[in-house]
Write a protein that holds these residues in place. Structure first.
Motif, PDB file in Angstrom:
ATOM      1  N   GLY A  22       0.805  -1.217   0.000  1.00 27.51           N
ATOM      2  CA  GLY A  22       0.000   0.000   0.000  1.00 27.51           C
ATOM      3  C   GLY A  22       0.829   1.253   0.000  1.00 27.51           C
ATOM      4  O   GLY A  22       1.908   1.311  -0.602  1.00 27.51           O
ATOM      5  N   GLU A  23       0.342   2.259   0.727  1.00 21.19           N
ATOM      6  CA  GLU A  23       0.918   3.590   0.643  1.00 21.19           C
ATOM      7  C   GLU A  23       1.980   3.844   1.717  1.00 21.19           C
ATOM      8  O   GLU A  23       1.763   3.561   2.896  1.00 21.19           O
ATOM      9  CB  GLU A  23      -0.172   4.655   0.733  1.00 21.19           C
ATOM     10  CG  GLU A  23      -0.840   4.827   2.089  1.00 21.19           C
ATOM     11  CD  GLU A  23      -1.928   3.814   2.403  1.00 21.19           C
ATOM     12  OE1 GLU A  23      -2.581   3.964   3.444  1.00 21.19           O
ATOM     13  OE2 GLU A  23      -2.121   2.872   1.617  1.00 21.19           O
ATOM     14  N   ALA A  24       3.113   4.354   1.266  1.00 19.97           N
ATOM     15  CA  ALA A  24       4.058   5.034   2.150  1.00 19.97           C
ATOM     16  C   ALA A  24       4.050   6.479   1.674  1.00 19.97           C
ATOM     17  O   ALA A  24       4.257   6.743   0.485  1.00 19.97           O
ATOM     18  CB  ALA A  24       5.450   4.429   2.037  1.00 19.97           C
ATOM     19  N   LEU A  25       3.789   7.391   2.569  1.00 21.43           N
ATOM     20  CA  LEU A  25       3.631   8.791   2.165  1.00 21.43           C
ATOM     21  C   LEU A  25       4.179   9.724   3.234  1.00 21.43           C
ATOM     22  O   LEU A  25       4.608   9.288   4.302  1.00 21.43           O
ATOM     23  CB  LEU A  25       2.156   9.093   1.873  1.00 21.43           C
ATOM     24  CG  LEU A  25       1.104   8.704   2.918  1.00 21.43           C
ATOM     25  CD1 LEU A  25       1.058   9.689   4.078  1.00 21.43           C
ATOM     26  CD2 LEU A  25      -0.272   8.600   2.287  1.00 21.43           C
ATOM     27  N   ILE A  26       4.168  10.994   2.910  1.00 23.87           N
ATOM     28  CA  ILE A  26       4.594  12.009   3.866  1.00 23.87           C
ATOM     29  C   ILE A  26       3.374  12.643   4.506  1.00 23.87           C
ATOM     30  O   ILE A  26       2.490  13.152   3.818  1.00 23.87           O
ATOM     31  CB  ILE A  26       5.439  13.105   3.187  1.00 23.87           C
ATOM     32  CG1 ILE A  26       6.692  12.513   2.535  1.00 23.87           C
ATOM     33  CG2 ILE A  26       5.832  14.179   4.202  1.00 23.87           C
ATOM     34  CD1 ILE A  26       7.660  11.871   3.491  1.00 23.87           C
ATOM     35  N   ASP A  27       3.295  12.566   5.833  1.00 23.40           N
ATOM     36  CA  ASP A  27       2.305  13.326   6.591  1.00 23.40           C
ATOM     37  C   ASP A  27       2.941  14.657   6.983  1.00 23.40           C
ATOM     38  O   ASP A  27       3.860  14.680   7.820  1.00 23.40           O
ATOM     39  CB  ASP A  27       1.896  12.576   7.862  1.00 23.40           C
ATOM     40  CG  ASP A  27       0.945  11.421   7.594  1.00 23.40           C
ATOM     41  OD1 ASP A  27       0.117  11.534   6.680  1.00 23.40           O
ATOM     42  OD2 ASP A  27       1.043  10.410   8.306  1.00 23.40           O
ATOM     43  N   PHE A  28       2.498  15.740   6.370  1.00 21.47           N
ATOM     44  CA  PHE A  28       2.917  17.057   6.829  1.00 21.47           C
ATOM     45  C   PHE A  28       1.945  17.473   7.932  1.00 21.47           C
ATOM     46  O   PHE A  28       0.822  17.899   7.674  1.00 21.47           O
ATOM     47  CB  PHE A  28       2.929  18.063   5.677  1.00 21.47           C
ATOM     48  CG  PHE A  28       4.149  17.953   4.812  1.00 21.47           C
ATOM     49  CD1 PHE A  28       5.389  18.383   5.272  1.00 21.47           C
ATOM     50  CD2 PHE A  28       4.068  17.395   3.542  1.00 21.47           C
ATOM     51  CE1 PHE A  28       6.526  18.273   4.482  1.00 21.47           C
ATOM     52  CE2 PHE A  28       5.200  17.287   2.747  1.00 21.47           C
ATOM     53  CZ  PHE A  28       6.431  17.723   3.220  1.00 21.47           C
ATOM     54  N   THR A  29       2.391  17.297   9.170  1.00 22.30           N
ATOM     55  CA  THR A  29       1.522  17.463  10.333  1.00 22.30           C
ATOM     56  C   THR A  29       1.666  18.865  10.912  1.00 22.30           C
ATOM     57  O   THR A  29       2.781  19.372  11.085  1.00 22.30           O
ATOM     58  CB  THR A  29       1.883  16.428  11.413  1.00 22.30           C
ATOM     59  OG1 THR A  29       1.930  15.130  10.818  1.00 22.30           O
ATOM     60  CG2 THR A  29       0.860  16.423  12.527  1.00 22.30           C
ATOM     61  N   GLU A  30       0.539  19.480  11.222  1.00 28.09           N
ATOM     62  CA  GLU A  30       0.547  20.838  11.769  1.00 28.09           C
ATOM     63  C   GLU A  30       1.413  20.909  13.015  1.00 28.09           C
ATOM     64  O   GLU A  30       1.307  20.071  13.917  1.00 28.09           O
ATOM     65  CB  GLU A  30      -0.882  21.275  12.085  1.00 28.09           C
ATOM     66  CG  GLU A  30      -1.009  22.739  12.404  1.00 28.09           C
ATOM     67  CD  GLU A  30      -2.458  23.189  12.526  1.00 28.09           C
ATOM     68  OE1 GLU A  30      -2.666  24.379  12.846  1.00 28.09           O
ATOM     69  OE2 GLU A  30      -3.369  22.358  12.328  1.00 28.09           O
ATOM     70  N   ALA A  31       2.300  21.910  13.054  1.00 24.30           N
ATOM     71  CA  ALA A  31       3.273  22.008  14.152  1.00 24.30           C
ATOM     72  C   ALA A  31       3.493  23.466  14.550  1.00 24.30           C
ATOM     73  O   ALA A  31       4.593  24.002  14.485  1.00 24.30           O
ATOM     74  CB  ALA A  31       4.592  21.367  13.740  1.00 24.30           C
ATOM     75  N   ALA A  53       2.437   8.428  -6.209  1.00 27.40           N
ATOM     76  CA  ALA A  53       3.207   7.242  -6.593  1.00 27.40           C
ATOM     77  C   ALA A  53       2.547   5.957  -6.122  1.00 27.40           C
ATOM     78  O   ALA A  53       2.565   4.939  -6.815  1.00 27.40           O
ATOM     79  CB  ALA A  53       4.624   7.348  -6.031  1.00 27.40           C
ATOM     80  N   ASP A  54       1.917   5.988  -4.935  1.00 26.16           N
ATOM     81  CA  ASP A  54       1.339   4.749  -4.386  1.00 26.16           C
ATOM     82  C   ASP A  54       0.243   4.171  -5.278  1.00 26.16           C
ATOM     83  O   ASP A  54       0.030   2.961  -5.312  1.00 26.16           O
ATOM     84  CB  ASP A  54       0.813   4.979  -2.971  1.00 26.16           C
ATOM     85  CG  ASP A  54      -0.416   5.877  -2.932  1.00 26.16           C
ATOM     86  OD1 ASP A  54      -0.274   7.069  -3.269  1.00 26.16           O
ATOM     87  OD2 ASP A  54      -1.503   5.397  -2.591  1.00 26.16           O
ATOM     88  N   THR A  55      -0.473   5.035  -6.038  1.00 29.04           N
ATOM     89  CA  THR A  55      -1.559   4.549  -6.894  1.00 29.04           C
ATOM     90  C   THR A  55      -1.050   3.940  -8.192  1.00 29.04           C
ATOM     91  O   THR A  55      -1.834   3.341  -8.941  1.00 29.04           O
ATOM     92  CB  THR A  55      -2.536   5.686  -7.248  1.00 29.04           C
ATOM     93  OG1 THR A  55      -1.890   6.622  -8.124  1.00 29.04           O
ATOM     94  CG2 THR A  55      -3.037   6.399  -6.009  1.00 29.04           C
ATOM     95  N   CYS A  56       0.228   4.064  -8.463  1.00 29.30           N
ATOM     96  CA  CYS A  56       0.794   3.666  -9.757  1.00 29.30           C
ATOM     97  C   CYS A  56       1.522   2.325  -9.718  1.00 29.30           C
ATOM     98  O   CYS A  56       2.155   1.928 -10.705  1.00 29.30           O
ATOM     99  CB  CYS A  56       1.740   4.758 -10.259  1.00 29.30           C
ATOM    100  SG  CYS A  56       0.904   6.347 -10.525  1.00 29.30           S
ATOM    101  N   LEU A  57       1.468   1.624  -8.603  1.00 29.92           N
ATOM    102  CA  LEU A  57       2.073   0.301  -8.527  1.00 29.92           C
ATOM    103  C   LEU A  57       1.305  -0.658  -9.425  1.00 29.92           C
ATOM    104  O   LEU A  57       0.083  -0.784  -9.320  1.00 29.92           O
ATOM    105  CB  LEU A  57       2.052  -0.209  -7.087  1.00 29.92           C
ATOM    106  CG  LEU A  57       2.648  -1.607  -6.859  1.00 29.92           C
ATOM    107  CD1 LEU A  57       4.162  -1.570  -7.006  1.00 29.92           C
ATOM    108  CD2 LEU A  57       2.256  -2.143  -5.483  1.00 29.92           C
ATOM    109  N   ALA A  58       2.023  -1.365 -10.314  1.00 32.49           N
ATOM    110  CA  ALA A  58       1.394  -2.296 -11.250  1.00 32.49           C
ATOM    111  C   ALA A  58       1.651  -3.734 -10.824  1.00 32.49           C
ATOM    112  O   ALA A  58       2.638  -4.030 -10.138  1.00 32.49           O
ATOM    113  CB  ALA A  58       1.940  -2.061 -12.659  1.00 32.49           C
ATOM    114  N   ALA A  59       0.765  -4.629 -11.239  1.00 32.03           N
ATOM    115  CA  ALA A  59       0.886  -6.043 -10.867  1.00 32.03           C
ATOM    116  C   ALA A  59       2.222  -6.625 -11.303  1.00 32.03           C
ATOM    117  O   ALA A  59       2.808  -7.452 -10.592  1.00 32.03           O
ATOM    118  CB  ALA A  59      -0.271  -6.836 -11.472  1.00 32.03           C
ATOM    119  N   GLY A  60       2.726  -6.214 -12.444  1.00 31.88           N
ATOM    120  CA  GLY A  60       4.003  -6.724 -12.938  1.00 31.88           C
ATOM    121  C   GLY A  60       5.203  -6.277 -12.125  1.00 31.88           C
ATOM    122  O   GLY A  60       6.306  -6.808 -12.310  1.00 31.88           O
TER     123      GLY A  60
END
Length: 326
Positions: A18-27, A118-125
């Motif tokens: 699945g997704e690995a992403l950046i959480d830009f968290t309010e600080a 990028a996470d949505t673009c992973l293909a089965a191959g």
């Protein structure tokens, strides 16, 4: 050197896709009053694996990030926690997914930069079949069901791991802004249910997945559909577990929450860790076992939400044990 896990004898205890992403968290605020956002590594599957790795499990990640500053940061972060990244694709032609997270009393509001990410673009191959063939558990979430080609890749991974004997784990992790409509979300999030062995959902997702808002009714409905082990997280109240239509409430721990990012992932990481550590095949797990797994999951989540961020907040085994002994 032994290449097998001490928990299961498999090369990997848990693989997550699945997704690995950046959480830009309010600080906080800048001197001029503008909101500041802190770069935190995140994504529910990545958070889950981080919790498991910190607890001593052997893990691997399958997914896609951009060949950019954020993607390289995510890969480095996963590897630093001990997650195998041979299934992580670094893509030149698409940017790493980002989520901007504002906090209000510990609760979160999301705004995603994912058109596409990028996470949505992973293909089965692109799936690493060697990783899928050698895991005790394969975990997926619903964010990999929102778009193609990752939706097809997710089902291909589930079928491959299931054929190799893996337990299939599912966390719907509903994010309304990533679906074209609630109706589409319900359709897509329910589609994989017949393939699932164990499942974690929040009290906000019960109606979406089962048609029932009440956690116990929802869990029993999902159990009737053949899902072997179900946990519903209930925030500060703890969690409800269901095994073969029997349910039990497991109270949470009372510590102040700083940031709820990764809470459900921490809970499920603790739960799966104890399930694997029990050494029992899924069919031999009873309701008392499930309650024990959930108590450990509650403690793991409690420590996580007392800190900022997702991956950086995951506790080690000794911290969880100390909290439970208190």
């Amino acid at each position: 050197m032994n290449d097998q896990s001490t928990l299961t004898g498999k090369k990997y205890d848990v693989v997550a896709l699945g997704e690995a992403l950046i959480d830009f968290t309010e600080a906080g605020r800048s001197p001029s009053g503008m909101r500041l956002f802190e770069q935190n590594p995140g994504g529910a599957p990545a958070n889950l694996l981080s919790a498991l790795s910190r607890l001593g499990a052997k893990t691997a990640f399958i997914g896609k990030v951009g060949q950019d500053m954020h993607g390289r940061f995510l890969r480095m972060t996963l590897e630093k926690v001990g997650i195998d990244t041979r299934g992580l694709i670094m893509a030149e032609n698409v940017f790493t997914t980002m989520a901007f997270v504002s906090l209000n009393g510990g609760e979160r509001e999301f705004s995603f930069a994912r058109k596409p990410g990028a996470d949505t673009c992973l293909a089965a191959g692109e799936l690493n079949l060697e990783v899928l063939d050698n895991t005790a558990v394969l975990h997926i979430g619903s964010l990999s069901l929102t778009d193609e080609p990752v939706r097809t890749a997710t089902y291909a991974a589930v079928q491959r791991a299931k054929k190799a004997g893996a337990i299939i784990s599912y966390d719907p992790n509903y994010r309304a802004s990533l679906w074209s409509s609630r109706e589409e979300a319900v359709l897509r999030m329910r589609e994989p249910l017949p393939l699932m062995d164990v499942m974690k959902l929040s009290d906000e997702e019960t109606e979406l997945l089962s048609g029932y808002r009440d956690p116990e009714k929802a869990a029993k409905e999902l159990s009737d559909r053949g899902i072997g082990l179900i946990a519903v997280t209930l925030g500060k109240a703890g969690a409800l577990v269901c095994r073969k239509g029997e349910c039990r409430m497991i109270p949470g721990y009372d510590l102040p929450a700083t940031d709820t990012t990764g809470a459900g992932d921490a809970f499920w990481g603790g739960f799966l860790c104890q399930l694997l550590k029990s050494g029992k095949p899924l069919e031999a797990v009873n309701l008392e076992d499930a309650a024990s797994f959930a108590r450990f999951g509650n403690a793991t989540a409690t420590i996580c939400v007392s800190r900022r961020g997702g991956i950086p907040a995951m506790p080690i085994l000794q911290e969880v044990i100390r909290l439970m002994q208190r």
